[in-house]
Design an enzyme around this catalytic site. Structure first.
Site, short mmCIF file in Angstrom:
data_model
loop_
_atom_site.label_atom_id
_atom_site.label_comp_id
_atom_site.label_asym_id
_atom_site.label_seq_id
_atom_site.Cartn_x
_atom_site.Cartn_y
_atom_site.Cartn_z
N PRO A 175 15.00 9.33 12.23
CA PRO A 175 13.76 9.93 11.34
C PRO A 175 13.02 8.70 10.81
CG PRO A 175 16.17 10.13 10.32
CD PRO A 175 16.30 9.58 11.67
N TYR A 194 1.75 5.73 13.17
CA TYR A 194 2.50 6.35 12.24
C TYR A 194 1.75 7.68 11.87
CZ TYR A 194 5.32 7.19 8.08
OH TYR A 194 6.14 7.74 7.12
N LYS A 201 8.93 11.52 13.30
CA LYS A 201 8.37 11.89 14.70
C LYS A 201 8.77 13.09 14.74
CE LYS A 201 5.34 8.74 15.04
NZ LYS A 201 4.14 9.12 14.03
C1 LIG Z 1 19.86 17.25 9.61
C2 LIG Z 1 18.58 16.97 10.10
C3 LIG Z 1 17.73 16.09 9.20
C4 LIG Z 1 16.41 15.90 9.57
N1 LIG Z 1 15.65 15.05 8.92
C5 LIG Z 1 14.51 14.53 9.35
C6 LIG Z 1 13.61 13.65 8.54
O1 LIG Z 1 13.83 13.57 7.35
N2 LIG Z 1 12.42 13.55 8.86
C7 LIG Z 1 11.98 13.78 10.22
O2 LIG Z 1 10.73 13.62 10.68
N3 LIG Z 1 12.64 14.73 11.00
C8 LIG Z 1 13.83 14.98 10.56
N4 LIG Z 1 14.59 15.98 11.40
C9 LIG Z 1 13.96 16.20 12.63
C10 LIG Z 1 13.39 17.51 12.49
O3 LIG Z 1 13.71 18.54 11.57
C11 LIG Z 1 13.29 18.35 13.95
O4 LIG Z 1 12.62 17.51 14.86
C12 LIG Z 1 12.67 19.60 13.98
O5 LIG Z 1 13.48 20.47 13.33
C13 LIG Z 1 12.60 19.98 15.39
O6 LIG Z 1 12.29 21.60 15.72
P1 LIG Z 1 12.93 22.26 16.53
O7 LIG Z 1 12.13 23.71 16.35
O8 LIG Z 1 12.55 21.70 18.01
O9 LIG Z 1 14.41 22.45 16.69
P2 LIG Z 1 15.35 23.14 15.17
O10 LIG Z 1 14.60 22.68 14.05
O11 LIG Z 1 16.58 22.57 15.39
O12 LIG Z 1 15.23 24.47 15.60
C14 LIG Z 1 15.94 25.24 16.59
C15 LIG Z 1 16.35 26.41 16.02
O13 LIG Z 1 17.15 27.13 17.32
C16 LIG Z 1 18.22 28.20 16.72
N5 LIG Z 1 19.29 27.88 17.60
C17 LIG Z 1 20.03 27.10 18.04
N6 LIG Z 1 20.97 27.85 18.89
C18 LIG Z 1 20.65 28.73 19.15
C19 LIG Z 1 21.02 29.88 20.10
N7 LIG Z 1 22.17 29.56 20.95
N8 LIG Z 1 20.43 30.87 20.08
C20 LIG Z 1 19.26 31.06 19.38
N9 LIG Z 1 19.10 30.43 18.37
C21 LIG Z 1 19.49 29.01 18.36
C22 LIG Z 1 18.79 26.94 15.54
O14 LIG Z 1 19.37 27.90 14.58
C23 LIG Z 1 17.07 26.51 14.75
O15 LIG Z 1 16.74 27.43 13.89
C24 LIG Z 1 15.91 16.31 11.05
C25 LIG Z 1 16.79 16.96 11.72
C26 LIG Z 1 17.86 17.41 11.18
C27 LIG Z 1 18.88 18.08 12.12
#
Ligand SMILES: Cc1cc2nc3c(=O)[nH]c(=O)nc-3n(C[C@H](O)[C@H](O)[C@H](O)COP(=O)(O)OP(=O)(O)OC[C@H]3O[C@@H](n4cnc5c(N)ncnc54)[C@H](O)[C@@H]3O)c2cc1C
Length: 391
Positions: A293, A385, A297
């Protein structure tokens, strides 16, 4: 049930894609395994690149972000007890970042989805993907006690790093690139007014610390810790004392202290899978890649992926052409690898890995000195950034 695009995952990438497709007149069904409240309440990212802000504004989901988000023109790098400001706005010709919590982005996207009236199901179980190497993919799942099958033209795997989409692709068809770091972040959310208007990235002999914020009354702070750090051993007093030891500058700047609202440990990893497509299944966001993090990004990459995907699917439905669909993975991976490089660089410059010697520490300090005194070096950090344009 039938739709054009079956979207697995209702996090930021799934819901942003759903809205982008809706605006192109493309139907979709969003399937999320958690409850709506759980997805909204997860404390995660908070820094939006200029490109993501521009995208949210352009598609009509940016009103609250523009009202409540905190626009930052610079960031601070702190080492040897002194803060050094990098004026990103000036160095990038007027680009900036906006601090607006992922929770708030999620709320706005959920609201946008509801207003379209298109389907979004939470708490789906046992979701499996079928026939995505054919022209008629299917998604099976259980919802409210009943078995369901969704037939679609395409599947978007937006289900994060631990989802089912990536592991559904035959192992031999993809290559994974992985780096796990020997440290993690202990993060807290505190009810305390931010003591600085802009973020402070800090290198110290005790390890990295980051001062950040979520609103005019809530501070977000991070400490470098061990990957297997036991959060139970960190009382609020111990956290504040370590934060003060790392963040306090020679001239006495330090964070304001307040009640801790939330705390947790986040692992640090760089991961990319190539390609980001198999047949009619497309991976987007954390399902395809994660970054440490430090470079802020993750969320921004997710937004960029789904924008590219929405354009590709729109071209397909408009004209039957597959050129953008075929280019999807390469187009996304170019940005992904740039962000990987930047996130790795920020992480290695600012953290102590535990096996460095006195030479390595001097080298880190020399790099920080160069970064904060050379216009060329500051420009390089600034343009990465604030991020490269998405639309
Ligand atoms: C603990 C944590 C802390 C973070 N902190 C930061 C930070 O401080 N700064 C930063 O820039 N980025 C941070 N990130 C990264 C950022 O939050 C992610 O890059 C972002 O959430 C990506 O979005 P996404 O929708 O691709 O994935 P996600 O947000 O993970 O969303 C995926 C969704 O799919 C759902 N899902 C999973 N499996 C299934 C299934 N089998 N069936 C149906 N639904 C399902 C999940 O419940 C979730 O809601 C962090 C990530 C995590 C995990």
């Amino acid at each position: 049930m039938r739709t054009q695009v079956g979207i697995v995952g209702g996090g930021p990438s799934g819901l942003l894609l759903a809205h982008l497709l809706h605006l192109q007149g493309i139907d979709s069904v969003v399937l999320e395994s958690r409850s709506e409240e759980y997805v909204i309440d997860r404390v995660r990212a908070g820094v939006l690149e200029q490109g993501m802000v521009d995208l949210m504004t352009a598609i009509g989901v940016g009103d609250r972000m523009r009202r409540e988000g905190l626009v930052h023109h610079g960031i601070n790098i702190s080492f040897a007890g002194a803060l050094h400001r990098i004026n990103m706005y000036e160095l990038t010709g007027g680009r900036a970042i906006t601090v607006y919590g992922q929770n708030e982005v999620q709320k706005d996207l959920n609201h946008a989805r509801r207003t379209t009236g298109r389907p979004m199901f939470h708490e789906v179980e046992n979701l499996t993907l079928h026939d995505f190497d054919s022209g008629s993919p299917r998604i099976r799942y259980r919802h409210q006690g009943g078995e369901q099958e969704l037939q679609c033209d395409f599947i978007a795997g937006c289900d994060g790093f631990h989802g089912v989409s990536r592991p559904s692709i035959p192992e031999a068809a993809v290559t994974a690139f992985d780096r796990v770091y020997p440290f993690a972040w202990l993060g807290i959310l505190a009810e305390a007014a931010p003591a600085s208007e802009e973020l402070v990235y800090t290198w110290t002999e005790r390890g990295f610390a980051l001062f950040s914020m979520r609103s005019p009354t809530v501070t977000r702070l991070y400490l470098q810790c061990a990957p297997d750090e036991d959060i139970a051993l960190w009382s609020d007093d111990r956290i504040w004392s370590e934060l003060n030891a790392r963040l306090t500058t020679r001239d006495g700047w330090k964070p304001n202290v307040g009640p801790i609202l939330q705390k947790g440990v986040t692992g640090m990893r760089s991961f990319v899978v190539e390609p980001m497509r198999y047949g009619r299944l497309f991976l987007a966001g954390d399902a395809a890649h994660i970054v440490p993090p430090t470079g802020a990004k993750g969320l921004n990459l997710a937004a960029a992926d789904v924008f590219v995907l929405s354009q590709a699917l729109a071209e397909f439905y408009r004209s039957g052409k597959c050129a953008l669909i075929d280019a999807y993975s390469d187009t996304c991976l170019r940005r992904v690898w740039r962000a990987q490089r930047f996130s790795w660089w920020m992480t290695s410059m600012l953290h102590l890995s535990g096996d460095e010697n006195a030479f390595d520490r001097r080298r880190q300090l020399a790099e920080l000195d160069y970064l904060t005194s050379s216009r060329a070096a500051m420009t390089s950090l600034a343009e990465n950034y604030v991020g490269f344009p998405i639309i």
